[in-house]
Design an enzyme around this catalytic site. Sequence first.
Site, PDB file in Angstrom:
ATOM      1  N   LYS A  90       2.763  43.500  12.788  1.00 27.97           N
ATOM      2  CA  LYS A  90       3.814  43.716  13.796  1.00 27.97           C
ATOM      3  C   LYS A  90       5.154  43.581  13.103  1.00 27.97           C
ATOM      4  CE  LYS A  90       5.354  44.379  17.936  1.00 27.97           C
ATOM      5  NZ  LYS A  90       6.099  45.533  17.336  1.00 27.97           N
ATOM      6  N   LYS A 114       7.992  34.524  10.655  1.00 26.49           N
ATOM      7  CA  LYS A 114       8.665  34.641  11.952  1.00 26.49           C
ATOM      8  C   LYS A 114       7.641  34.813  13.069  1.00 26.49           C
ATOM      9  CE  LYS A 114      11.857  37.788  12.073  1.00 26.49           C
ATOM     10  NZ  LYS A 114      12.696  38.996  12.295  1.00 26.49           N
ATOM     11  N   LYS A 126       6.340  45.677   8.169  1.00 32.98           N
ATOM     12  CA  LYS A 126       7.672  46.279   8.289  1.00 32.98           C
ATOM     13  C   LYS A 126       7.623  47.672   7.695  1.00 32.98           C
ATOM     14  CE  LYS A 126      11.845  45.162   9.672  1.00 32.98           C
ATOM     15  NZ  LYS A 126      12.240  44.163  10.697  1.00 32.98           N
ATOM     16  N   GLY A 165      11.593  48.753  16.696  1.00 34.30           N
ATOM     17  CA  GLY A 165      12.884  49.137  16.133  1.00 34.30           C
ATOM     18  C   GLY A 165      13.432  48.120  15.137  1.00 34.30           C
ATOM     19  N   ASP A 166      14.440  48.528  14.423  1.00 37.64           N
ATOM     20  CA  ASP A 166      15.246  47.664  13.542  1.00 37.64           C
ATOM     21  C   ASP A 166      16.527  48.471  13.308  1.00 37.64           C
ATOM     22  OD1 ASP A 166      14.876  45.045  11.754  1.00 37.64           O
ATOM     23  OD2 ASP A 166      15.898  46.503  10.490  1.00 37.64           O
ATOM     24  N   THR A 209      16.461  40.064  21.334  1.00 42.15           N
ATOM     25  CA  THR A 209      16.823  39.418  20.058  1.00 42.15           C
ATOM     26  C   THR A 209      18.146  38.667  20.199  1.00 42.15           C
ATOM     27  OG1 THR A 209      15.715  41.255  18.954  1.00 42.15           O
ATOM     28  CG2 THR A 209      17.019  39.763  17.577  1.00 42.15           C
TER      29      THR A 209
HETATM   30  P1  NDP Z   1      21.483  48.270  14.698  1.00 44.38           P
HETATM   31  O1  NDP Z   1      21.212  49.492  13.878  1.00 44.38           O
HETATM   32  O2  NDP Z   1      21.446  48.359  16.165  1.00 44.38           O
HETATM   33  O3  NDP Z   1      22.891  47.642  14.291  1.00 44.38           O
HETATM   34  C1  NDP Z   1      23.157  47.235  12.995  1.00 44.38           C
HETATM   35  C2  NDP Z   1      24.615  46.813  12.907  1.00 44.38           C
HETATM   36  O4  NDP Z   1      24.870  46.228  11.647  1.00 44.38           O
HETATM   37  C3  NDP Z   1      25.569  47.985  13.037  1.00 44.38           C
HETATM   38  O5  NDP Z   1      26.767  47.530  13.601  1.00 44.38           O
HETATM   39  C4  NDP Z   1      25.750  48.410  11.600  1.00 44.38           C
HETATM   40  O6  NDP Z   1      26.947  49.114  11.354  1.00 44.38           O
HETATM   41  C5  NDP Z   1      25.766  47.075  10.889  1.00 44.38           C
HETATM   42  N1  NDP Z   1      25.231  47.261   9.526  1.00 44.38           N
HETATM   43  C6  NDP Z   1      24.024  47.742   9.191  1.00 44.38           C
HETATM   44  N2  NDP Z   1      23.879  47.822   7.861  1.00 44.38           N
HETATM   45  C7  NDP Z   1      25.030  47.390   7.354  1.00 44.38           C
HETATM   46  C8  NDP Z   1      25.497  47.232   6.051  1.00 44.38           C
HETATM   47  N3  NDP Z   1      24.746  47.544   4.963  1.00 44.38           N
HETATM   48  N4  NDP Z   1      26.735  46.725   5.904  1.00 44.38           N
HETATM   49  C9  NDP Z   1      27.489  46.400   6.978  1.00 44.38           C
HETATM   50  N5  NDP Z   1      27.105  46.540   8.240  1.00 44.38           N
HETATM   51  C10 NDP Z   1      25.892  47.023   8.428  1.00 44.38           C
HETATM   52  O7  NDP Z   1      20.432  47.180  14.167  1.00 44.38           O
HETATM   53  P2  NDP Z   1      19.989  45.815  14.865  1.00 44.38           P
HETATM   54  O8  NDP Z   1      21.102  45.231  15.634  1.00 44.38           O
HETATM   55  O9  NDP Z   1      18.686  46.066  15.516  1.00 44.38           O
HETATM   56  O10 NDP Z   1      19.685  44.909  13.592  1.00 44.38           O
HETATM   57  C11 NDP Z   1      20.654  44.040  13.009  1.00 44.38           C
HETATM   58  C12 NDP Z   1      19.966  42.981  12.182  1.00 44.38           C
HETATM   59  O11 NDP Z   1      19.084  42.232  13.024  1.00 44.38           O
HETATM   60  C13 NDP Z   1      19.074  43.491  11.049  1.00 44.38           C
HETATM   61  O12 NDP Z   1      19.098  42.560   9.992  1.00 44.38           O
HETATM   62  C14 NDP Z   1      17.687  43.500  11.670  1.00 44.38           C
HETATM   63  O13 NDP Z   1      16.670  43.424  10.690  1.00 44.38           O
HETATM   64  C15 NDP Z   1      17.762  42.239  12.503  1.00 44.38           C
HETATM   65  N6  NDP Z   1      16.818  42.112  13.607  1.00 44.38           N
HETATM   66  C16 NDP Z   1      16.711  43.068  14.569  1.00 44.38           C
HETATM   67  C17 NDP Z   1      15.849  42.890  15.625  1.00 44.38           C
HETATM   68  C18 NDP Z   1      15.768  43.864  16.744  1.00 44.38           C
HETATM   69  O14 NDP Z   1      15.034  43.584  17.709  1.00 44.38           O
HETATM   70  N7  NDP Z   1      16.478  44.960  16.742  1.00 44.38           N
HETATM   71  C19 NDP Z   1      14.963  41.717  15.698  1.00 44.38           C
HETATM   72  C20 NDP Z   1      15.202  40.735  14.678  1.00 44.38           C
HETATM   73  C21 NDP Z   1      16.080  40.966  13.668  1.00 44.38           C
HETATM   74  P3  NDP Z   1      26.910  50.708  11.172  1.00 44.38           P
HETATM   75  O15 NDP Z   1      26.567  51.249  12.516  1.00 44.38           O
HETATM   76  O16 NDP Z   1      28.261  51.070  10.701  1.00 44.38           O
HETATM   77  O17 NDP Z   1      25.834  50.979  10.149  1.00 44.38           O
HETATM   78  O1  2IT Z   2      13.037  41.939  12.472  1.00 40.92           O
HETATM   79  C1  2IT Z   2      12.421  41.974  13.563  1.00 40.92           C
HETATM   80  O2  2IT Z   2      11.826  40.990  14.006  1.00 40.92           O
HETATM   81  C2  2IT Z   2      12.444  43.227  14.334  1.00 40.92           C
HETATM   82  N1  2IT Z   2      13.080  44.171  13.900  1.00 40.92           N
HETATM   83  C3  2IT Z   2      11.672  43.333  15.613  1.00 40.92           C
HETATM   84  C4  2IT Z   2      10.221  43.611  15.328  1.00 40.92           C
HETATM   85  C5  2IT Z   2       9.374  43.910  16.541  1.00 40.92           C
HETATM   86  O3  2IT Z   2       8.199  44.232  16.298  1.00 40.92           O
HETATM   87  O4  2IT Z   2       9.830  43.827  17.674  1.00 40.92           O
END
Ligand code: NDP
Ligand code: 2IT
Length: 444
Positions: A90, A114, A126, A165-166, A209
């Site tokens: 997952k 996690k 992943k 998603g991520d 999240t």
């Molecule tokens: P999104 O794509 O929705 O948003 C990512 C954000 O971070 C955007 O504002 C993006 O800016 C910025 N960003 C991405 N890459 C970079 C970079 N290299 N340098 C600077 N800014 C950056 O992703 P999420 O919000 O889903 O994910 C954000 C973080 O949270 C990640 O680390 C992800 O692995 C983690 N995460 C996500 C989960 C989820 O459910 N979605 C669960 C747990 C963890 P821009 O649009 O300009 O690229």
């Molecule tokens: O980093 C993470 O935990 C995620 N991007 C969410 C993973 C998931 O299966 O919901």
Amino acid sequence: MSYVDEVLAKVIEKNPSEPEFHQAVTEVFETIRPVIEEREDFFRREAILERITEPERIIRFRVPWVDDKGNVQVNMGIRVQFNSAIGPYKGGLRFHPSVNQCIIKFLGFEQVFKNSLTGLPIGGGKGGSDFDPKGKSDREIMAFCQSFMTELCKHIGADTDVPAGDIGVGGREIGYLFGQYKRIRGLYEGVLTGKGLTYGGSLARTEATGYGLVYITQELLKDKGMDLAGKTVCVSGAGNVAIYAIEKAQQFGAKVVTCSDSNGWVYDPEGIDLEALKEIKEVNRARLTEYKKYRPNSEYHEGRGVWQIKCDVALPCATQNELFIDDAKQLAANGCIAVCEGANMPTTLDATKYLQDNGIYFIPGKASNAGGVATSALEMSQNSERLSWTFEEVDGKLQGIMTNIYKNISAAASRYGKENDFVTGANIAGFEKVLNAMLAQGIC
Ligand code: NDP
Ligand code: 2IT
């Protein structure tokens, strides 16, 4: 040489040019050291550390698709099925030009611990692609997702591997991916999470999240006799995690004054206008430069700089390695109380150590952002029983899960004499469950 140091050296030697993977493994190994040293000979004979650092399987594939000009484009697709000791693989899919095998391995490795911390039956995986969704038309996104799933569908399933998603993968992409899976495999099953509400998605998954991050932050503050109400919060990122962290922090009475994207950052001393942020990012898919049009008194700066702003609580929610030692020093000098990670590994190892050494509470992403994947597991449960729970039901379970994670990581840290070291607590608590399951299942 101790068993931990021996395997750490081996991991680095066997996986050259994978710095983020080394970083994630180093952090885990350094903190589970006391558990390993209790029964070092046994663990060495079982090769337990070699086994947890070698993915069960890596699938790499070509993703050809046709752009709007009629040209064929080719991207790399990858899925790392890291560990299935406690459940089906997952973990999310990331679409970003920086994606390579190292990034997906580090994320898959983190995901194992996690997912264990959530208390739910999910293993770790992943995946993703170096495809860049920025500036692409809807048709191009669909063409890419269909081609990506045409290959990936051979390797996943509701009981084997369930992506979500991520970065760069949200509701729109999950919809296209789900449609293609169903078409090829002929199965209407919960093979992906984060689905739309009309076709098997769970209420509160979108928010989970960010909300979960704020629930655990509040739990920490309350445990220390404080409250988020009235606190100033700095958030980085402006995506799914950042937006819903801001929303919940505001609901708890905090003032969130920053957010950022990969081009620049916003400082809004009156507090981020969430409706404006959602319109810019979720509806228009635009850049943060637009924010000033909604809030003329706010500031927009190119580059990075969120952590210069004085705050009580910092929530890094963008990406890996975005909070460095100088940022940690600045946060400490500004009187910051707590840093809780919304992103995966946003804080570098030396910055983490600096924060901890200077009395700043620090909760690592594998604990504090686990609400997303936990709610994904709740979506899997709902799909299995072919029912949908209410928002309140899912949100209530999410709150309970985050409270439990906080209790478990605090208890694990205390058991090893490391009170308030939530990195150690998270790694030990996450590791113990996976370890027990692996040992019970024999050599595999
Ligand atoms: P999104 O794509 O929705 O948003 C990512 C954000 O971070 C955007 O504002 C993006 O800016 C910025 N960003 C991405 N890459 C970079 C970079 N290299 N340098 C600077 N800014 C950056 O992703 P999420 O919000 O889903 O994910 C954000 C973080 O949270 C990640 O680390 C992800 O692995 C983690 N995460 C996500 C989960 C989820 O459910 N979605 C669960 C747990 C963890 P821009 O649009 O300009 O690229
Ligand atoms: O980093 C993470 O935990 C995620 N991007 C969410 C993973 C998931 O299966 O919901």
